[in-house]
Design a protein around this motif. Structure first.
Motif, PDB file in Angstrom:
ATOM      1  N   ALA A 132       0.831  -1.205   0.000  1.00 61.26           N
ATOM      2  CA  ALA A 132       0.000   0.000   0.000  1.00 61.26           C
ATOM      3  C   ALA A 132       0.863   1.251   0.000  1.00 61.26           C
ATOM      4  O   ALA A 132       0.667   2.176  -0.811  1.00 61.26           O
ATOM      5  N   ILE A 133       1.836   1.284   0.891  1.00 59.44           N
ATOM      6  CA  ILE A 133       2.668   2.484   1.002  1.00 59.44           C
ATOM      7  C   ILE A 133       3.566   2.624  -0.221  1.00 59.44           C
ATOM      8  O   ILE A 133       3.806   3.733  -0.709  1.00 59.44           O
ATOM      9  N   SER A 134       4.031   1.520  -0.748  1.00 63.06           N
ATOM     10  CA  SER A 134       4.854   1.579  -1.970  1.00 63.06           C
ATOM     11  C   SER A 134       4.066   2.185  -3.122  1.00 63.06           C
ATOM     12  O   SER A 134       4.569   3.056  -3.849  1.00 63.06           O
ATOM     13  N   PHE A 181       6.923  -1.917   8.820  1.00 67.01           N
ATOM     14  CA  PHE A 181       6.785  -1.303   7.499  1.00 67.01           C
ATOM     15  C   PHE A 181       7.285   0.132   7.558  1.00 67.01           C
ATOM     16  O   PHE A 181       7.288   0.764   8.616  1.00 67.01           O
ATOM     17  N   ASN A 182       7.732   0.634   6.401  1.00 67.34           N
ATOM     18  CA  ASN A 182       8.307   1.978   6.296  1.00 67.34           C
ATOM     19  C   ASN A 182       7.282   2.961   5.754  1.00 67.34           C
ATOM     20  O   ASN A 182       6.486   2.627   4.873  1.00 67.34           O
ATOM     21  N   TYR A 222      16.779  -4.354  16.108  1.00 74.58           N
ATOM     22  CA  TYR A 222      15.634  -4.696  15.289  1.00 74.58           C
ATOM     23  C   TYR A 222      14.944  -3.406  14.829  1.00 74.58           C
ATOM     24  O   TYR A 222      14.808  -2.448  15.603  1.00 74.58           O
ATOM     25  N   ILE A 223      14.509  -3.389  13.586  1.00 72.13           N
ATOM     26  CA  ILE A 223      13.853  -2.206  13.040  1.00 72.13           C
ATOM     27  C   ILE A 223      12.532  -1.956  13.778  1.00 72.13           C
ATOM     28  O   ILE A 223      11.904  -2.885  14.291  1.00 72.13           O
ATOM     29  N   SER A 224      12.120  -0.727  13.842  1.00 71.12           N
ATOM     30  CA  SER A 224      10.889  -0.352  14.530  1.00 71.12           C
ATOM     31  C   SER A 224       9.666  -0.848  13.765  1.00 71.12           C
ATOM     32  O   SER A 224       9.729  -1.089  12.554  1.00 71.12           O
ATOM     33  N   LEU A 225       8.540  -0.991  14.478  1.00 69.84           N
ATOM     34  CA  LEU A 225       7.317  -1.434  13.824  1.00 69.84           C
ATOM     35  C   LEU A 225       6.929  -0.485  12.696  1.00 69.84           C
ATOM     36  O   LEU A 225       6.685  -0.899  11.561  1.00 69.84           O
ATOM     37  N   THR A 259      12.823   7.258   7.433  1.00 67.70           N
ATOM     38  CA  THR A 259      14.055   8.045   7.466  1.00 67.70           C
ATOM     39  C   THR A 259      14.122   8.927   6.228  1.00 67.70           C
ATOM     40  O   THR A 259      13.635   8.546   5.150  1.00 67.70           O
ATOM     41  N   ASN A 260      14.678  10.131   6.395  1.00 66.34           N
ATOM     42  CA  ASN A 260      14.810  11.104   5.301  1.00 66.34           C
ATOM     43  C   ASN A 260      13.458  11.404   4.649  1.00 66.34           C
ATOM     44  O   ASN A 260      13.318  11.401   3.424  1.00 66.34           O
ATOM     45  N   LEU A 261      12.464  11.659   5.504  1.00 68.75           N
ATOM     46  CA  LEU A 261      11.110  11.953   5.039  1.00 68.75           C
ATOM     47  C   LEU A 261      10.756  13.405   5.313  1.00 68.75           C
ATOM     48  O   LEU A 261      11.391  14.083   6.121  1.00 68.75           O
ATOM     49  N   THR A 262       9.708  13.850   4.641  1.00 69.54           N
ATOM     50  CA  THR A 262       9.137  15.151   4.956  1.00 69.54           C
ATOM     51  C   THR A 262       7.619  15.069   4.844  1.00 69.54           C
ATOM     52  O   THR A 262       7.093  14.311   4.026  1.00 69.54           O
ATOM     53  N   ASP A 263       6.926  15.809   5.710  1.00 71.08           N
ATOM     54  CA  ASP A 263       5.470  15.931   5.653  1.00 71.08           C
ATOM     55  C   ASP A 263       4.792  14.573   5.858  1.00 71.08           C
ATOM     56  O   ASP A 263       4.235  13.994   4.928  1.00 71.08           O
ATOM     57  N   VAL A 264       4.855  14.082   7.089  1.00 73.16           N
ATOM     58  CA  VAL A 264       4.252  12.795   7.449  1.00 73.16           C
ATOM     59  C   VAL A 264       3.297  13.001   8.620  1.00 73.16           C
ATOM     60  O   VAL A 264       3.629  13.676   9.596  1.00 73.16           O
TER      61      VAL A 264
END
Length: 458
Positions: free
Chosen positions: A65-67, A92-93, A137-140, A144-149
């Motif tokens: 979905a996010i992709s 998921f990222n 372990y990666i977070s749920l 990273t390197n995002l804007t406007d979330v």
């Protein structure tokens, strides 16, 4: 590296409006909410095969979905709606110009399959895992390197199901550091609001209602770490560690990374944490902490009100700290500062790296059932200076310590403080009861405009 610019605030309850179209026999409902940005494109997790039965893994659905929604980053952005149900998922990222919205009856459940949690490098400003020497372990929910979330909802729930991780921690079976529930790095324009976070393995998010058993290990509520322009408002936290722990890197790694936490405001925090502080500054503060403004703080059954933790080898600084309006019930110490917090990432830290602690201001404080007013311990040859405490009334418990204040290697002044402070914090007289500055000018985070957004469900 970009600093994190984040707004953490309960912005009001979302509204639900319904209208039935008889010809099509469908019910249209419009969710309205407040956010820093509204989106041009929307989708539901069910559009990607999501199943909210609490048993089916939705990791693939969230990632797909996010992709797919990421294609709209430059075309008005997108939002992903999570409807009522229990949505089991691994990590998921997130993507930029994106909103994740949870319905009030939606629960994200963190997967209990450790294989669904990838292992990533330690934080660059730490150079070392907290639970184990290697990676983490990666977070749920990660970005990273995002804007406007925007991550928001009508008090939807994100449940980390942390018992699995706590058991592994206590049994010393973890090869890597436990995952956080929510983590965003090197990003800006972030809003987290109107959500409940439960039972995190650990938490590095900024916001809202956070609940974990008070016996759960090292479960800080909120960690603003190397952040600039952050606002935390209207939060309720029950935690096994500090409710809000302000940080900026560990020993030589934090010094090298060199990104302080600054321009942080904390308003209307309610905290319960029998073994830790309502607000802690450090102990990982090697990149520096400055211009922190906290007001309207309520702490109940909490070890300390505000705690500063540092030690030889940390370097860095904690300066220009302003606290106003604390109401405290049942605790060991109202004020606690220590320069003897000795844990280190490794043996390579610089023993000559001394922290600078100065300009610490507390005013307008009422406390009751307190074991000891203050425990203030600076560093020999490196005293904590510029401490100012005014208009503080501390009611001691029946079995309180005989000496309410202990002070070593600290310098400062007080006015209107009961019981009488130690000699290194001399009373300036009743005419100075309004001293201990609190800034009146706004930070840029205070001027952020919030918009009314909507999502139409069919």
């Amino acid at each position: 590296m970009r600093s994190i610019w984040v707004i953490l605030v309960v912005l009001g309850v979302a509204t639900l409006r319904g209208a039935e179209c008889r010809k099509a026999r469908r019910l249209e409902e419009t969710l309205e909410y407040y956010a820093i940005s509204c989106r041009a494109h929307s989708a539901s997790i069910t559009d990607f095969g999501g199943v909210g039965d609490g048993k089916t893994s939705n990791t693939k659905a969230f990632r797909e979905a996010i992709s797919q929604l990421s294609q709209y980053e430059s075309d008005g952005g997108s939002q992903l709606f999570v409807p009522p149900g229990q949505w089991l998922t691994g990590s998921f990222n997130l993507t930029s110009h994106f909103t994740l919205y949870l319905h009030k009856d939606a629960v994200l459940l963190a997967s209990q399959e450790i294989s669904e949690w990838a292992v990533i490098e330690p934080l660059p400003s730490y150079g070392h895992g907290r639970d184990a020497a290697g990676g983490r372990y990666i977070s749920l929910i990660f970005g990273t390197n995002l804007t406007d979330v925007v991550v928001t909802g009508d008090n939807g729930t994100i449940d980390g199901q942390g018992a699995l991780w706590w058991q592994q921690f206590h049994r010393k079976k973890l090869k890597y550091t436990r995952p956080y529930l929510f983590e965003i790095m090197h990003s800006d324009n972030i809003q987290i609001s109107n959500l409940t976070f439960l039972n995190s393995p650990n938490i590095i998010i900024q916001g809202i209602t956070i609940l974990a058993p008070v016996t759960s290990p090292n479960t800080d509520g909120i960690n603003p770490d190397s952040c600039t322009n952050t606002r935390i408002e209207d939060t309720y936290i029950v935690s096994g560690d500090d409710c809000i722990a302000v940080k900026s890197g560990w020993d030589e790694y934090g010094i090298s990374y060199g990104m302080p936490t600054k321009q942080l405001t904390i308003k209307r925090l309610t905290c319960i944490s029998p073994y830790s502080a309502a607000i802690a500054l450090g102990s990982e503060m090697s990149g520096g902490i400055e211009d922190v403004r906290a007001e309207d703080i309520t702490a109940i059954n909490t070890e300390s009100g505000v705690r500063i933790k540092t030690g030889v080898g940390r370097g860095g600084f904690v300066k220009d700290i302003y606290v106003k309006g604390m109401t405290l019930h049942t605790m060991k110490w109202v004020f606690w500062m220590t320069g003897n917090y000795g844990s280190h990432a490794d043996t390579h830290y610089d023993p000559n790296a001394l922290p600078v602690i100065q300009g610490i201001n507390y005013r307008d404080i009422i406390a009751d059932n307190v074991s000891m007013a203050a425990r203030l311990e600076g560093i020999s040859g490196d005293p904590f200076t510029g401490i100012c405490i005014s208009n503080a009334t501390i009611g001691l418990a029946k079995k309180a310590k005989k000496v309410p204040w202990t002070c070593t290697d600290v310098e400062g002044v007080t006015s209107g403080v009961v019981p009488q402070p130690c000699g290194s914090l001399p009373d300036q007289g009743p005419e100075k009861v309004g001293m201990c500055a609190f800034p009146t000018e706004n930070l840029s985070i205070d001027n952020v405009e919030i918009k009314r957004c909507s999502y139409r469900m069919i």
